[in-house]
Motif scaffolding. Sequence first.
Motif, PDB file in Angstrom:
ATOM      1  N   VAL A 120       0.678  -1.294  -0.052  1.00  0.00           N
ATOM      2  CA  VAL A 120       0.135  -0.057  -0.062  1.00  0.00           C
ATOM      3  C   VAL A 120       0.830   1.311   0.018  1.00  0.00           C
ATOM      4  CG1 VAL A 120      -2.006  -1.076   1.150  1.00  0.00           C
ATOM      5  CG2 VAL A 120      -0.214   0.004   2.671  1.00  0.00           C
ATOM      6  N   ILE A 121       1.984   1.223   0.255  1.00  0.00           N
ATOM      7  CA  ILE A 121       2.850   2.405   0.641  1.00  0.00           C
ATOM      8  C   ILE A 121       3.016   3.375  -0.680  1.00  0.00           C
ATOM      9  CG2 ILE A 121       5.277   1.401   0.713  1.00  0.00           C
ATOM     10  CD1 ILE A 121       5.595   3.279   3.055  1.00  0.00           C
ATOM     11  N   VAL A 122       3.061   2.821  -1.833  1.00  0.00           N
ATOM     12  CA  VAL A 122       3.395   3.298  -2.957  1.00  0.00           C
ATOM     13  C   VAL A 122       2.131   4.495  -3.199  1.00  0.00           C
ATOM     14  CG1 VAL A 122       3.762   3.386  -5.539  1.00  0.00           C
ATOM     15  CG2 VAL A 122       5.166   1.894  -4.016  1.00  0.00           C
ATOM     16  N   LEU A 123       0.980   3.599  -2.863  1.00  0.00           N
ATOM     17  CA  LEU A 123      -0.290   4.470  -3.282  1.00  0.00           C
ATOM     18  C   LEU A 123      -0.486   5.601  -2.200  1.00  0.00           C
ATOM     19  CD1 LEU A 123      -2.641   1.200  -3.811  1.00  0.00           C
ATOM     20  CD2 LEU A 123      -2.385   2.972  -5.218  1.00  0.00           C
ATOM     21  N   CYS A 124       0.259   5.489  -1.202  1.00  0.00           N
ATOM     22  CA  CYS A 124      -0.136   6.295  -0.163  1.00  0.00           C
ATOM     23  C   CYS A 124       0.693   7.418   0.022  1.00  0.00           C
ATOM     24  CB  CYS A 124       0.065   5.644   1.386  1.00  0.00           C
ATOM     25  SG  CYS A 124      -1.058   4.677   1.537  1.00  0.00           S
ATOM     26  N   LEU A 125       2.089   7.217  -0.918  1.00  0.00           N
ATOM     27  CA  LEU A 125       3.170   8.279  -0.821  1.00  0.00           C
ATOM     28  C   LEU A 125       3.711   8.911  -1.969  1.00  0.00           C
ATOM     29  CD1 LEU A 125       5.538   6.643   1.765  1.00  0.00           C
ATOM     30  CD2 LEU A 125       3.846   8.498   2.120  1.00  0.00           C
ATOM     31  N   ARG A 126       3.289   8.101  -3.159  1.00  0.00           N
ATOM     32  CA  ARG A 126       3.969   8.663  -4.518  1.00  0.00           C
ATOM     33  C   ARG A 126       3.548  10.096  -4.817  1.00  0.00           C
ATOM     34  NH1 ARG A 126       0.284   5.198  -7.752  1.00  0.00           N
ATOM     35  NH2 ARG A 126       2.221   3.883  -8.452  1.00  0.00           N
ATOM     36  N   HIS A 127       2.282  10.472  -4.477  1.00  0.00           N
ATOM     37  CA  HIS A 127       2.029  12.110  -4.820  1.00  0.00           C
ATOM     38  C   HIS A 127       2.581  12.859  -3.806  1.00  0.00           C
ATOM     39  CE1 HIS A 127      -1.012   9.865  -2.164  1.00  0.00           C
ATOM     40  NE2 HIS A 127      -1.829  11.213  -1.971  1.00  0.00           N
ATOM     41  N   ARG A 128       3.057  12.395  -2.844  1.00  0.00           N
ATOM     42  CA  ARG A 128       3.692  13.609  -1.729  1.00  0.00           C
ATOM     43  C   ARG A 128       4.942  13.602  -1.819  1.00  0.00           C
ATOM     44  NH1 ARG A 128      -1.040  12.881   1.631  1.00  0.00           N
ATOM     45  NH2 ARG A 128      -1.981  10.994   1.760  1.00  0.00           N
ATOM     46  N   LEU A 129       5.566  13.093  -2.576  1.00  0.00           N
ATOM     47  CA  LEU A 129       6.971  13.457  -2.924  1.00  0.00           C
ATOM     48  C   LEU A 129       7.251  14.887  -3.574  1.00  0.00           C
ATOM     49  CD1 LEU A 129       8.734   9.869  -4.021  1.00  0.00           C
ATOM     50  CD2 LEU A 129       7.959  10.794  -1.862  1.00  0.00           C
ATOM     51  N   ARG A 130       8.257  15.600  -3.032  1.00  0.00           N
ATOM     52  CA  ARG A 130       8.561  16.615  -3.943  1.00  0.00           C
ATOM     53  C   ARG A 130       9.206  16.506  -5.359  1.00  0.00           C
ATOM     54  NH1 ARG A 130      11.738  20.145   1.062  1.00  0.00           N
ATOM     55  NH2 ARG A 130       9.998  20.267   2.207  1.00  0.00           N
ATOM     56  N   LYS A 131       8.492  17.163  -6.046  1.00  0.00           N
ATOM     57  CA  LYS A 131       8.924  17.111  -7.602  1.00  0.00           C
ATOM     58  C   LYS A 131      10.174  17.811  -7.991  1.00  0.00           C
ATOM     59  CE  LYS A 131       5.095  15.197  -9.498  1.00  0.00           C
ATOM     60  NZ  LYS A 131       4.535  14.046  -8.458  1.00  0.00           N
ATOM     61  N   TYR A 180       8.645   4.495  -8.119  1.00  0.00           N
ATOM     62  CA  TYR A 180       9.981   3.711  -8.083  1.00  0.00           C
ATOM     63  C   TYR A 180      10.787   4.240  -6.822  1.00  0.00           C
ATOM     64  CZ  TYR A 180      14.446   1.732  -9.257  1.00  0.00           C
ATOM     65  OH  TYR A 180      15.587   0.824  -9.333  1.00  0.00           O
ATOM     66  N   LYS A 181      10.886   5.602  -6.578  1.00  0.00           N
ATOM     67  CA  LYS A 181      11.554   6.095  -5.450  1.00  0.00           C
ATOM     68  C   LYS A 181      11.201   5.428  -4.044  1.00  0.00           C
ATOM     69  CE  LYS A 181      12.881  10.588  -5.560  1.00  0.00           C
ATOM     70  NZ  LYS A 181      12.588  12.061  -5.900  1.00  0.00           N
ATOM     71  N   VAL A 182       9.776   5.456  -3.999  1.00  0.00           N
ATOM     72  CA  VAL A 182       9.166   4.734  -2.761  1.00  0.00           C
ATOM     73  C   VAL A 182       9.481   3.444  -2.686  1.00  0.00           C
ATOM     74  CG1 VAL A 182       6.998   4.405  -1.483  1.00  0.00           C
ATOM     75  CG2 VAL A 182       7.270   6.268  -2.987  1.00  0.00           C
ATOM     76  N   LYS A 183       9.391   2.338  -3.590  1.00  0.00           N
ATOM     77  CA  LYS A 183       9.885   1.147  -3.721  1.00  0.00           C
ATOM     78  C   LYS A 183      11.575   1.173  -3.162  1.00  0.00           C
ATOM     79  CE  LYS A 183       6.472  -0.710  -7.325  1.00  0.00           C
ATOM     80  NZ  LYS A 183       6.607  -1.126  -8.471  1.00  0.00           N
ATOM     81  N   LYS A 184      12.083   1.920  -3.552  1.00  0.00           N
ATOM     82  CA  LYS A 184      13.524   1.673  -3.555  1.00  0.00           C
ATOM     83  C   LYS A 184      13.751   2.021  -1.952  1.00  0.00           C
ATOM     84  CE  LYS A 184      17.147   4.392  -5.127  1.00  0.00           C
ATOM     85  NZ  LYS A 184      17.694   5.178  -6.250  1.00  0.00           N
ATOM     86  N   GLY A 235      14.884  -4.194   3.955  1.00  0.00           N
ATOM     87  CA  GLY A 235      15.708  -5.181   3.686  1.00  0.00           C
ATOM     88  C   GLY A 235      15.374  -6.111   2.833  1.00  0.00           C
ATOM     89  N   LEU A 236      14.532  -5.818   1.902  1.00  0.00           N
ATOM     90  CA  LEU A 236      13.970  -6.740   0.917  1.00  0.00           C
ATOM     91  C   LEU A 236      14.349  -6.383  -0.596  1.00  0.00           C
ATOM     92  CD1 LEU A 236      10.346  -5.531   1.679  1.00  0.00           C
ATOM     93  CD2 LEU A 236      11.293  -7.496   2.724  1.00  0.00           C
ATOM     94  N   GLU A 237      14.327  -7.196  -1.324  1.00  0.00           N
ATOM     95  CA  GLU A 237      14.523  -7.226  -2.844  1.00  0.00           C
ATOM     96  C   GLU A 237      13.835  -6.144  -3.503  1.00  0.00           C
ATOM     97  OE1 GLU A 237      16.698  -9.469  -4.939  1.00  0.00           O
ATOM     98  OE2 GLU A 237      17.598  -9.542  -3.107  1.00  0.00           O
ATOM     99  N   LEU A 238      14.353  -5.365  -4.145  1.00  0.00           N
ATOM    100  CA  LEU A 238      13.875  -4.229  -4.918  1.00  0.00           C
ATOM    101  C   LEU A 238      12.836  -5.072  -6.134  1.00  0.00           C
ATOM    102  CD1 LEU A 238      13.086  -1.136  -5.425  1.00  0.00           C
ATOM    103  CD2 LEU A 238      15.265  -1.193  -6.738  1.00  0.00           C
TER     104      LEU A 238
END
Length: 357
Positions: free
Chosen positions: A320-331, A341-345, A352-355
Motif C-alpha cells: 500500500v505504501i506506494v499508493l499512499c506516498l507517491r503523490h507526496r514527494l517533492r517534484k 520507484y523512489k518509494v519502492k527503493k 531489507g527486501l529485494e527491490l
Amino acid sequence: MTATVQAPPKTRRQVFPFTAIVGQEEMKLALLLNVIDPKIGGVMIMGDRGTGKSTTIRALADLLPEIDVVEGDPFNSDPEDPDLMSDEVRQKVEQQQPINTVKKKVQMIDLPLGATEDRVCGTIDIEKALSDGIKAFEPGLLAKANRGILYVDEVNLLDDHLVDVLLDSAAGGWNTVEREGISIRHPAQFVMVGSGNPEEGELRPQLLDRFGMHAEIRTVKEPNLRVQIVEQRAEFDGNPSDFSDKYSSEQVALQDKIVQAQKLLPSVTIDYDLRVKISEICSELDVDGLRGDIVTNRAAKAIAAFEGRTEVTIDDIRRVIVLCLRHRLRKDPLESIDSGYKVKKSVARIFGLELEE
C-alpha cells in the motif's frame, strides 16, 4: 425507537460488475481500502482516457451493501451514529421520538465540471428565513453524498476554490453553509474519488496531498487482455442482466468480505517497529507533514482486515505504501525517476527486501 421499512424492489439500471473488471489492480485495491476505512481520505486516480475509471467507481458503489438511513432525511442520516445524523434527526433521537429507517443503496454522486458552489454546498432561502423565521435549506451534492462516494471526474480541470471546499468537507465530515448571518451545517462524510488525465494539467501539490491515495493507471498493452475487455463490454452491453448473473456469486462473496473487513478493522494492530519504519521511509523521502505516515498506517490495517487478519505484516505495508506516498514527494523537474520507484527503493532499503521491478 426505530421501525424499518423495506427498500423498494430493484428497478435500477444494470451496472458493470466490479468482479468482472479485468486488470487495473492498483485502482481497484485503492477503492476497496477506502470503502473499508473511509478515513484513509479518498483516492486520486490519474491515467489515460478510456481506461475504465468511471466504470470501476460505479461498479464499486453498486457492489457495496445497503445501509440503514432515516426515512425522508435528505442527508442519508444514520439512525445509530450521532456523527452521521443531521441536527433534526439527532434532536428526535434525544427526545426519544420514533424514527423510521429504510435500506438504501450507497449513493455515488457525480460532480459535474461546471457545478457552482451553491449546487455543491446547498443554499439557504434568505426570504423564507426572514419572513417565516425558519431555516429553509436546499441541500446540495454534499448532502446527497453523505455516507456515499463523491466522484469528481477531471478534478484537475475543476475550479481550485471548489476543490478546496470538497476537501475541507471530506476532511472534517461536515458541510457548513452561511448566508447573511444564518448558518446551517450537516454531516458530509464520503469517500472522495477524483480522476484526471495528467496531459490536461497537474493538480496543485497541496491539493494532491489531501487525497489519501494516488493510483496511476495505464492503457492495457497486452493484446489478449484488450480483446478480453472488448468482448466483455460487448457481452454486457448486449445483455446486462445475463452478464451480471454470471458474476453474482463473486459479487456476493466480495460484498461479504468488505462487510467482514469493516467489522474486523477496529481490532487490527500494527507493531511499533513497523510504525517506526513507515515514518523512517516518509522521513527519508522528505515527505511534508505527517499525513503520509497516518494514511500508510490506516491503509496497511485496512488491507490486513480485508484479508481477514488482525496483525499488519511487512508485505501489507509494501503493497500500500506506494499508493499512499507517491503523490507526496517533492517534484524535481530535472529528475526522470518515477516517484513510485523512489518509494519502492526506500521501502526495499529500510525493510531489507529485494527491490521489485
